[in-house]
Design a protein around this motif. Structure first.
Motif, PDB file in Angstrom:
ATOM      1  N   GLU A 287      50.817   3.979 -25.396  1.00  0.00           N
ATOM      2  CA  GLU A 287      50.161   5.255 -25.671  1.00  0.00           C
ATOM      3  C   GLU A 287      49.252   5.665 -24.526  1.00  0.00           C
ATOM      4  OE1 GLU A 287      47.157   7.216 -29.025  1.00  0.00           O
ATOM      5  OE2 GLU A 287      48.112   5.269 -29.378  1.00  0.00           O
ATOM      6  N   ASP A 288      48.562   4.696 -23.935  1.00  0.00           N
ATOM      7  CA  ASP A 288      47.669   4.972 -22.802  1.00  0.00           C
ATOM      8  C   ASP A 288      48.269   4.476 -21.488  1.00  0.00           C
ATOM      9  OD1 ASP A 288      45.706   6.092 -24.472  1.00  0.00           O
ATOM     10  OD2 ASP A 288      44.893   4.099 -24.919  1.00  0.00           O
ATOM     11  N   GLY A 289      49.591   4.451 -21.396  1.00  0.00           N
ATOM     12  CA  GLY A 289      50.235   3.965 -20.184  1.00  0.00           C
ATOM     13  C   GLY A 289      49.926   4.840 -18.980  1.00  0.00           C
ATOM     14  N   LEU A 290      50.030   4.271 -17.815  1.00  0.00           N
ATOM     15  CA  LEU A 290      49.703   4.974 -16.569  1.00  0.00           C
ATOM     16  C   LEU A 290      50.866   4.853 -15.594  1.00  0.00           C
ATOM     17  CD1 LEU A 290      46.370   4.754 -14.595  1.00  0.00           C
ATOM     18  CD2 LEU A 290      48.517   4.235 -13.444  1.00  0.00           C
ATOM     19  N   SER A 291      51.238   5.960 -14.966  1.00  0.00           N
ATOM     20  CA  SER A 291      52.283   5.966 -13.944  1.00  0.00           C
ATOM     21  C   SER A 291      51.784   6.751 -12.740  1.00  0.00           C
ATOM     22  CB  SER A 291      53.573   6.602 -14.475  1.00  0.00           C
ATOM     23  OG  SER A 291      54.087   5.859 -15.560  1.00  0.00           O
ATOM     24  N   ASP A 292      51.865   6.162 -11.568  1.00  0.00           N
ATOM     25  CA  ASP A 292      51.360   6.820 -10.362  1.00  0.00           C
ATOM     26  C   ASP A 292      52.000   6.181  -9.142  1.00  0.00           C
ATOM     27  OD1 ASP A 292      49.894   8.677  -8.957  1.00  0.00           O
ATOM     28  OD2 ASP A 292      47.991   7.616  -9.089  1.00  0.00           O
ATOM     29  N   PHE A 293      51.499   6.530  -7.957  1.00  0.00           N
ATOM     30  CA  PHE A 293      51.942   5.925  -6.704  1.00  0.00           C
ATOM     31  C   PHE A 293      50.699   5.650  -5.870  1.00  0.00           C
ATOM     32  CE2 PHE A 293      51.733  10.452  -5.958  1.00  0.00           C
ATOM     33  CZ  PHE A 293      51.108  10.552  -4.730  1.00  0.00           C
ATOM     34  N   TRP A 294      50.862   4.965  -4.731  1.00  0.00           N
ATOM     35  CA  TRP A 294      49.736   4.740  -3.827  1.00  0.00           C
ATOM     36  C   TRP A 294      50.209   4.905  -2.393  1.00  0.00           C
ATOM     37  CZ3 TRP A 294      48.936   0.635  -0.258  1.00  0.00           C
ATOM     38  CH2 TRP A 294      49.935  -0.360  -0.253  1.00  0.00           C
ATOM     39  N   PHE A 295      49.231   5.102  -1.495  1.00  0.00           N
ATOM     40  CA  PHE A 295      49.564   5.302  -0.085  1.00  0.00           C
ATOM     41  C   PHE A 295      48.429   4.759   0.768  1.00  0.00           C
ATOM     42  CE2 PHE A 295      47.208   8.944  -1.582  1.00  0.00           C
ATOM     43  CZ  PHE A 295      46.303   9.215  -0.575  1.00  0.00           C
ATOM     44  N   TYR A 296      48.698   4.578   2.065  1.00  0.00           N
ATOM     45  CA  TYR A 296      47.670   4.170   3.020  1.00  0.00           C
ATOM     46  C   TYR A 296      46.904   5.409   3.479  1.00  0.00           C
ATOM     47  CZ  TYR A 296      49.497  -0.588   3.545  1.00  0.00           C
ATOM     48  OH  TYR A 296      49.876  -1.884   3.322  1.00  0.00           O
ATOM     49  N   ASP A 297      45.578   5.354   3.312  1.00  0.00           N
ATOM     50  CA  ASP A 297      44.729   6.452   3.784  1.00  0.00           C
ATOM     51  C   ASP A 297      44.501   6.271   5.281  1.00  0.00           C
ATOM     52  OD1 ASP A 297      42.912   8.429   4.209  1.00  0.00           O
ATOM     53  OD2 ASP A 297      41.325   7.568   2.959  1.00  0.00           O
ATOM     54  N   LEU A 298      45.181   7.073   6.084  1.00  0.00           N
ATOM     55  CA  LEU A 298      45.130   6.927   7.536  1.00  0.00           C
ATOM     56  C   LEU A 298      44.026   7.753   8.183  1.00  0.00           C
ATOM     57  CD1 LEU A 298      48.977   7.050   8.288  1.00  0.00           C
ATOM     58  CD2 LEU A 298      47.525   5.033   7.954  1.00  0.00           C
ATOM     59  N   ASN A 299      43.542   8.816   7.514  1.00  0.00           N
ATOM     60  CA  ASN A 299      42.582   9.713   8.167  1.00  0.00           C
ATOM     61  C   ASN A 299      41.297   9.929   7.377  1.00  0.00           C
ATOM     62  OD1 ASN A 299      43.437  11.504   6.126  1.00  0.00           O
ATOM     63  ND2 ASN A 299      45.119  12.218   7.451  1.00  0.00           N
ATOM     64  N   GLY A 300      41.174   9.362   6.208  1.00  0.00           N
ATOM     65  CA  GLY A 300      39.950   9.483   5.426  1.00  0.00           C
ATOM     66  C   GLY A 300      39.768  10.801   4.707  1.00  0.00           C
ATOM     67  N   GLU A 301      40.743  11.681   4.728  1.00  0.00           N
ATOM     68  CA  GLU A 301      40.642  12.971   4.051  1.00  0.00           C
ATOM     69  C   GLU A 301      41.047  12.826   2.586  1.00  0.00           C
ATOM     70  OE1 GLU A 301      42.803  15.966   6.113  1.00  0.00           O
ATOM     71  OE2 GLU A 301      41.921  15.471   8.071  1.00  0.00           O
ATOM     72  N   ASP A 302      40.540  13.753   1.772  1.00  0.00           N
ATOM     73  CA  ASP A 302      40.885  13.742   0.357  1.00  0.00           C
ATOM     74  C   ASP A 302      42.359  14.076   0.173  1.00  0.00           C
ATOM     75  OD1 ASP A 302      38.309  13.137  -0.339  1.00  0.00           O
ATOM     76  OD2 ASP A 302      37.715  15.240  -0.655  1.00  0.00           O
ATOM     77  N   GLY A 303      42.979  13.376  -0.768  1.00  0.00           N
ATOM     78  CA  GLY A 303      44.376  13.647  -1.050  1.00  0.00           C
ATOM     79  C   GLY A 303      45.303  13.048  -0.018  1.00  0.00           C
TER      80      GLY A 303
END
Length: 355
Positions: A287-303
């Motif tokens: 019911e409270d499951g989570l699905s997402d992805f991740w990435f390497y933050d190369l420049n420190g900007e949001d998103g």
């Protein structure tokens, strides 16, 4: 969710000439000295002292011959063959405690196609030790290929000089026997201990600890990509354990801010994809499951920016008891991590601690 991110952060000197007169005087002196010495040897009854490296007494010749140096008869060899512990000294500090009742496997060594020059079978506490000497490096490498195949319950290191491989029946299954294998490529020798039915791997390990093998079980993550991933997520205290899935090459337990962590690597992306599918299904069913992805933050900007591609998937789902688990994988290295935290109800709480 918008995706989790982690920061990837010579001249020659001539000798003086010697006058000819001095040379002639020196030659005359040497001839006179030699003539005098010859006369003394022929007329004297006194034995000459032995020259350096020469035995003055024929009876002092060591084992290996029963005849004197001047004998024309056949030489009888009396040298003592090496003990098993001596013959296989490259494999352990002292194999003596395990090689007191060894028997030579003549049939194996006599087979010209076996690639084996010699083999000993030795009963040990809880199992059997087999010591083997190979004809060529190719013969040893062929054995290594079979040993190094990833299998459930195995723990392996792949150093070229000497490899280690064990199987734990507690993980592999009761039908499997506890085994420990190691070798020495320079010596062209290997050792394999196979436990009796019901013998635990820990019991075999205690037996081997007495002789101090030349190659021991790996204790920390070894694959470079896996080591890097553990550093990216700041995992602590990682220790190698037997792998739990077919096709997995290595696995370790670690910790992260109170969470229990497992990290591993697969030989192929297909195997990783199958386990990822199970994590996705668990998240989808919760019911409270989570699905997402991740990435390497190369420049420190949001998103996530255009030059920051998706690195892998993230799934959160309930675990046993009152715990929650978060699955994170890395497609490029075929690696995976699971974080499990007790007392956490919502996967997003764990997600926020990590990302």
């Amino acid at each position: 969710m918008g995706g989790g991110r982690r920061r990837a952060e010579r001249s020659r000197d001539r000798s003086p000439a010697v006058p000819v007169g001095r040379v002639l005087l020196a030659v005359v002196a040497i001839v006179a000295a030699v003539a005098g010495a010859s006369f003394w040897v022929v007329t004297s009854d006194v034995d000459l002292p032995a020259l350096p490296g020469q035995r003055s007494d024929p009876s002092s010749y060591g084992a290996g011959s029963t005849s004197s140096p001047g004998s024309t008869g056949a030489t009888e060899e009396t040298s003592t063959p090496p003990t098993p512990a001596e013959a296989y000294a490259a494999l352990a500090k002292d194999l003596g405690p395990l090689t007191g009742e060894c028997r030579e496997q003549r049939k194996v060594a006599a087979d010209p196609n076996s690639g084996v020059l010699g083999q000993l079978r030795c009963p040990v506490r809880g199992g059997t030790l087999v010591l083997t000497t190979y004809a060529t490096t190719g013969d040893l490498d062929a054995v290594r290929e079979g040993v190094q195949e990833p299998s459930v319950g195995s723990l392996a290191s792949t150093d070229r000089a000497g490899i280690f491989h064990s199987v734990d029946p507690a993980v592999a299954g009761a039908a499997d026997r506890a085994t420990v294998y190691w070798d020495d490529r320079k010596a062209l020798q290997s050792a394999r201990v196979t436990g009796d039915a019901g013998t635990a791997l820990a019991a075999l390990t205690r037996t081997l600890d007495r002789v101090r093998p030349s190659v021991t079980a790996p204790t920390a993550p070894a694959a470079p990509a896996l080591v890097e991933l553990a550093a990216v997520f700041a995992l602590k205290g990682c220790a190698r354990v037997p792998v739990r899935w077919a096709g997995e090459t290595e696995e370790s337990t670690c910790s992260y801010r109170g969470a229990r962590v497992r990290i591993g690597q697969f030989a192929t992306g297909t195997r990783l994809g199958a386990l990822r599918g199970e994590a996705a299904a668990a998240a989808g069913a919760a019911e409270d499951g989570l699905s997402d992805f991740w990435f390497y933050d190369l420049n420190g900007e949001d998103g996530r920016q255009d030059d920051e591609p998706e690195q892998g998937k993230v799934f959160g789902y309930p675990a046993a008891g009152d715990a929650t688990s978060l699955w994170v994988d890395d497609t490029a290295c075929r690696c995976w991590i699971t974080f499990t935290q007790s007392g956490v109800d919502d996967p997003r709480t764990l997600y926020d601690r990590i990302f």
